[in-house]
Structure formats: structure tokens, C-alpha cells
Design a protein around this motif. Structure first.
Motif, PDB file in Angstrom:
ATOM      1  N   ASP A  10       0.825  -1.205   0.000  1.00  0.00           N
ATOM      2  CA  ASP A  10       0.000   0.000   0.000  1.00  0.00           C
ATOM      3  C   ASP A  10       0.864   1.262   0.000  1.00  0.00           C
ATOM      4  O   ASP A  10       0.531   2.251  -0.652  1.00  0.00           O
ATOM      5  CB  ASP A  10      -0.948   0.006   1.194  1.00  0.00           C
ATOM      6  N   LEU A  11       1.972   1.219   0.713  1.00  0.00           N
ATOM      7  CA  LEU A  11       2.914   2.344   0.684  1.00  0.00           C
ATOM      8  C   LEU A  11       3.410   2.596  -0.737  1.00  0.00           C
ATOM      9  O   LEU A  11       3.473   3.747  -1.184  1.00  0.00           O
ATOM     10  CB  LEU A  11       4.127   2.062   1.581  1.00  0.00           C
ATOM     11  N   LEU A  12       3.763   1.525  -1.442  1.00  0.00           N
ATOM     12  CA  LEU A  12       4.244   1.689  -2.817  1.00  0.00           C
ATOM     13  C   LEU A  12       3.177   2.333  -3.694  1.00  0.00           C
ATOM     14  O   LEU A  12       3.478   3.242  -4.476  1.00  0.00           O
ATOM     15  CB  LEU A  12       4.655   0.340  -3.414  1.00  0.00           C
ATOM     16  N   TYR A  13       1.942   1.863  -3.574  1.00  0.00           N
ATOM     17  CA  TYR A  13       0.864   2.469  -4.361  1.00  0.00           C
ATOM     18  C   TYR A  13       0.691   3.943  -4.014  1.00  0.00           C
ATOM     19  O   TYR A  13       0.524   4.784  -4.906  1.00  0.00           O
ATOM     20  CB  TYR A  13      -0.456   1.725  -4.155  1.00  0.00           C
ATOM     21  N   ALA A  14       0.718   4.282  -2.745  1.00  0.00           N
ATOM     22  CA  ALA A  14       0.561   5.678  -2.325  1.00  0.00           C
ATOM     23  C   ALA A  14       1.724   6.532  -2.824  1.00  0.00           C
ATOM     24  O   ALA A  14       1.515   7.644  -3.328  1.00  0.00           O
ATOM     25  CB  ALA A  14       0.447   5.770  -0.805  1.00  0.00           C
ATOM     26  N   ILE A  15       2.929   6.025  -2.705  1.00  0.00           N
ATOM     27  CA  ILE A  15       4.103   6.773  -3.183  1.00  0.00           C
ATOM     28  C   ILE A  15       4.008   6.978  -4.691  1.00  0.00           C
ATOM     29  O   ILE A  15       4.275   8.070  -5.191  1.00  0.00           O
ATOM     30  CB  ILE A  15       5.407   6.046  -2.803  1.00  0.00           C
ATOM     31  N   GLY A  16       3.599   5.937  -5.405  1.00  0.00           N
ATOM     32  CA  GLY A  16       3.469   6.039  -6.855  1.00  0.00           C
ATOM     33  C   GLY A  16       2.376   6.991  -7.299  1.00  0.00           C
ATOM     34  O   GLY A  16       2.446   7.570  -8.373  1.00  0.00           O
ATOM     35  N   GLY A  17       1.362   7.184  -6.464  1.00  0.00           N
ATOM     36  CA  GLY A  17       0.244   8.035  -6.826  1.00  0.00           C
ATOM     37  C   GLY A  17       0.398   9.492  -6.448  1.00  0.00           C
ATOM     38  O   GLY A  17      -0.395  10.330  -6.868  1.00  0.00           O
ATOM     39  N   LEU A  18       1.407   9.793  -5.657  1.00  0.00           N
ATOM     40  CA  LEU A  18       1.652  11.170  -5.221  1.00  0.00           C
ATOM     41  C   LEU A  18       2.984  11.657  -5.776  1.00  0.00           C
ATOM     42  O   LEU A  18       3.852  10.852  -6.115  1.00  0.00           O
ATOM     43  CB  LEU A  18       1.667  11.230  -3.685  1.00  0.00           C
ATOM     44  N   ASP A  19       3.157  12.956  -5.871  1.00  0.00           N
ATOM     45  CA  ASP A  19       4.410  13.531  -6.379  1.00  0.00           C
ATOM     46  C   ASP A  19       5.413  13.711  -5.253  1.00  0.00           C
ATOM     47  O   ASP A  19       5.276  14.627  -4.441  1.00  0.00           O
ATOM     48  CB  ASP A  19       4.152  14.880  -7.060  1.00  0.00           C
ATOM     49  N   ASP A  20       6.398  12.828  -5.189  1.00  0.00           N
ATOM     50  CA  ASP A  20       7.462  12.880  -4.183  1.00  0.00           C
ATOM     51  C   ASP A  20       6.927  13.237  -2.797  1.00  0.00           C
ATOM     52  O   ASP A  20       7.321  14.243  -2.198  1.00  0.00           O
ATOM     53  CB  ASP A  20       8.555  13.868  -4.594  1.00  0.00           C
ATOM     54  N   PRO A  21       6.022  12.412  -2.278  1.00  0.00           N
ATOM     55  CA  PRO A  21       5.407  12.734  -0.985  1.00  0.00           C
ATOM     56  C   PRO A  21       6.393  12.646   0.163  1.00  0.00           C
ATOM     57  O   PRO A  21       7.383  11.914   0.091  1.00  0.00           O
ATOM     58  CB  PRO A  21       4.324  11.661  -0.844  1.00  0.00           C
ATOM     59  N   HIS A  22       6.111  13.371   1.213  1.00  0.00           N
ATOM     60  CA  HIS A  22       6.877  13.266   2.455  1.00  0.00           C
ATOM     61  C   HIS A  22       6.114  12.328   3.376  1.00  0.00           C
ATOM     62  O   HIS A  22       4.974  11.919   3.082  1.00  0.00           O
ATOM     63  CB  HIS A  22       7.113  14.640   3.089  1.00  0.00           C
ATOM     64  N   GLY A  23       6.717  11.955   4.492  1.00  0.00           N
ATOM     65  CA  GLY A  23       6.143  10.966   5.386  1.00  0.00           C
ATOM     66  C   GLY A  23       4.750  11.310   5.873  1.00  0.00           C
ATOM     67  O   GLY A  23       3.867  10.455   5.902  1.00  0.00           O
ATOM     68  N   LEU A  24       4.529  12.571   6.260  1.00  0.00           N
ATOM     69  CA  LEU A  24       3.213  12.940   6.778  1.00  0.00           C
ATOM     70  C   LEU A  24       2.132  12.902   5.704  1.00  0.00           C
ATOM     71  O   LEU A  24       0.978  12.573   5.986  1.00  0.00           O
ATOM     72  CB  LEU A  24       3.259  14.307   7.460  1.00  0.00           C
ATOM     73  N   ALA A  25       2.495  13.205   4.459  1.00  0.00           N
ATOM     74  CA  ALA A  25       1.528  13.100   3.363  1.00  0.00           C
ATOM     75  C   ALA A  25       1.141  11.639   3.155  1.00  0.00           C
ATOM     76  O   ALA A  25      -0.030  11.324   2.929  1.00  0.00           O
ATOM     77  CB  ALA A  25       2.096  13.694   2.085  1.00  0.00           C
ATOM     78  N   LEU A  26       2.123  10.751   3.257  1.00  0.00           N
ATOM     79  CA  LEU A  26       1.834   9.317   3.133  1.00  0.00           C
ATOM     80  C   LEU A  26       0.984   8.839   4.301  1.00  0.00           C
ATOM     81  O   LEU A  26       0.049   8.049   4.126  1.00  0.00           O
ATOM     82  CB  LEU A  26       3.136   8.523   3.054  1.00  0.00           C
ATOM     83  N   LYS A  27       1.294   9.333   5.471  1.00  0.00           N
ATOM     84  CA  LYS A  27       0.519   8.983   6.670  1.00  0.00           C
ATOM     85  C   LYS A  27      -0.942   9.385   6.463  1.00  0.00           C
ATOM     86  O   LYS A  27      -1.861   8.591   6.693  1.00  0.00           O
ATOM     87  CB  LYS A  27       1.116   9.668   7.894  1.00  0.00           C
ATOM     88  N   ASP A  28      -1.175  10.606   6.007  1.00  0.00           N
ATOM     89  CA  ASP A  28      -2.535  11.092   5.764  1.00  0.00           C
ATOM     90  C   ASP A  28      -3.237  10.258   4.704  1.00  0.00           C
ATOM     91  O   ASP A  28      -4.416   9.905   4.857  1.00  0.00           O
ATOM     92  CB  ASP A  28      -2.514  12.565   5.326  1.00  0.00           C
ATOM     93  N   GLU A  29      -2.540   9.952   3.639  1.00  0.00           N
ATOM     94  CA  GLU A  29      -3.119   9.162   2.550  1.00  0.00           C
ATOM     95  C   GLU A  29      -3.537   7.774   3.044  1.00  0.00           C
ATOM     96  O   GLU A  29      -4.644   7.316   2.759  1.00  0.00           O
ATOM     97  CB  GLU A  29      -2.084   9.036   1.417  1.00  0.00           C
ATOM     98  N   LEU A  30      -2.675   7.124   3.790  1.00  0.00           N
ATOM     99  CA  LEU A  30      -2.973   5.784   4.281  1.00  0.00           C
ATOM    100  C   LEU A  30      -4.047   5.795   5.366  1.00  0.00           C
ATOM    101  O   LEU A  30      -4.867   4.879   5.437  1.00  0.00           O
ATOM    102  CB  LEU A  30      -1.705   5.102   4.772  1.00  0.00           C
ATOM    103  N   GLU A  31      -4.065   6.824   6.175  1.00  0.00           N
ATOM    104  CA  GLU A  31      -5.124   6.927   7.184  1.00  0.00           C
ATOM    105  C   GLU A  31      -6.489   7.075   6.517  1.00  0.00           C
ATOM    106  O   GLU A  31      -7.482   6.520   7.000  1.00  0.00           O
ATOM    107  CB  GLU A  31      -4.860   8.097   8.134  1.00  0.00           C
ATOM    108  N   GLY A  32      -6.527   7.779   5.402  1.00  0.00           N
ATOM    109  CA  GLY A  32      -7.772   7.898   4.657  1.00  0.00           C
ATOM    110  C   GLY A  32      -8.219   6.564   4.091  1.00  0.00           C
ATOM    111  O   GLY A  32      -9.405   6.233   4.096  1.00  0.00           O
TER     112      GLY A  32
END
Length: 92
Positions: A10-32
Motif C-alpha cells: 500500500d505504501l508503494l501504491y501511495a508513493i506512486g500516486g503522489l508527487d514525491d510525498p513526504h512521510g506525513l503526506a503518506l501517513k494522511d493518505e494511508l489513514e484515509g
């Protein structure tokens, strides 16, 4: 890809779907997605694991903030996973 946890995939999918995300952006995405809190103690060790596996590249935005992007290998692994999933989901 076979040795990743579901969370790491899921992290890989989130990273691939966002533009060079930082940790907190990934955290927010996964929490959603998970509809529950993703603790730092879960997020950052898993980010380190996918970086160590060569699937994600870790960059630096500033002294406190890292960015993450898929490596070429990480993108290939995700594409292979999607192809594999499609074999089971296609109605054709």
C-alpha cells in the motif's frame, strides 16, 4: 514483491500516486484508506524497509523532511502486481 507486507505494498501504491510525498503526506493518505490512525512507529520502519529493498528512493526536502519516490524497480514491481491481479479480476 512477494516478500512485502500488505502495508508495504500500500505504501508503494501511495508513493506512486503522489508527487514525491513526504512521510506525513503518506501517513494522511494511508489513514484515509485504512480509516484509522497510522502510527509513526508503523510508517517509518516500513518506509525504511521498502527503501532498503530498492523499491523506493528517499530524498531530502529539508533538514527534517524526507521525500519518497518509486525507483524504476519499484514501478516495475507495481506493474507486475497489477498484471497479476488483473488475471484474477478480468471477466474476459
Amino acid at each position: 514483491m512477494h516478500d512485502l507486507t500488505g502495508f508495504q505494498r500500500d505504501l508503494l501504491y501511495a508513493i506512486g500516486g503522489l508527487d514525491d510525498p513526504h512521510g506525513l503526506a503518506l501517513k494522511d493518505e494511508l489513514e484515509g484508506y485504512y480509516e484509522s490512525e497510522v502510527h509513526h512507529g508503523r510508517l517509518y520502519p516500513n518506509l525504511d524497509a521498502v527503501v532498503e529493498k530498492g523499491l523506493v528512493e528517499k530524498g531530502k526536502i529539508d533538514e527534517r523532511t524526507n521525500s519518497y519516490s518509486l525507483t524504476r524497480r519499484g514501478r516495475r514491481e507495481l506493474e507486475a502486481r497489477r498484471d497479476w491481479e488483473a488475471d484474477y479480476l478480468d471477466d474476459d
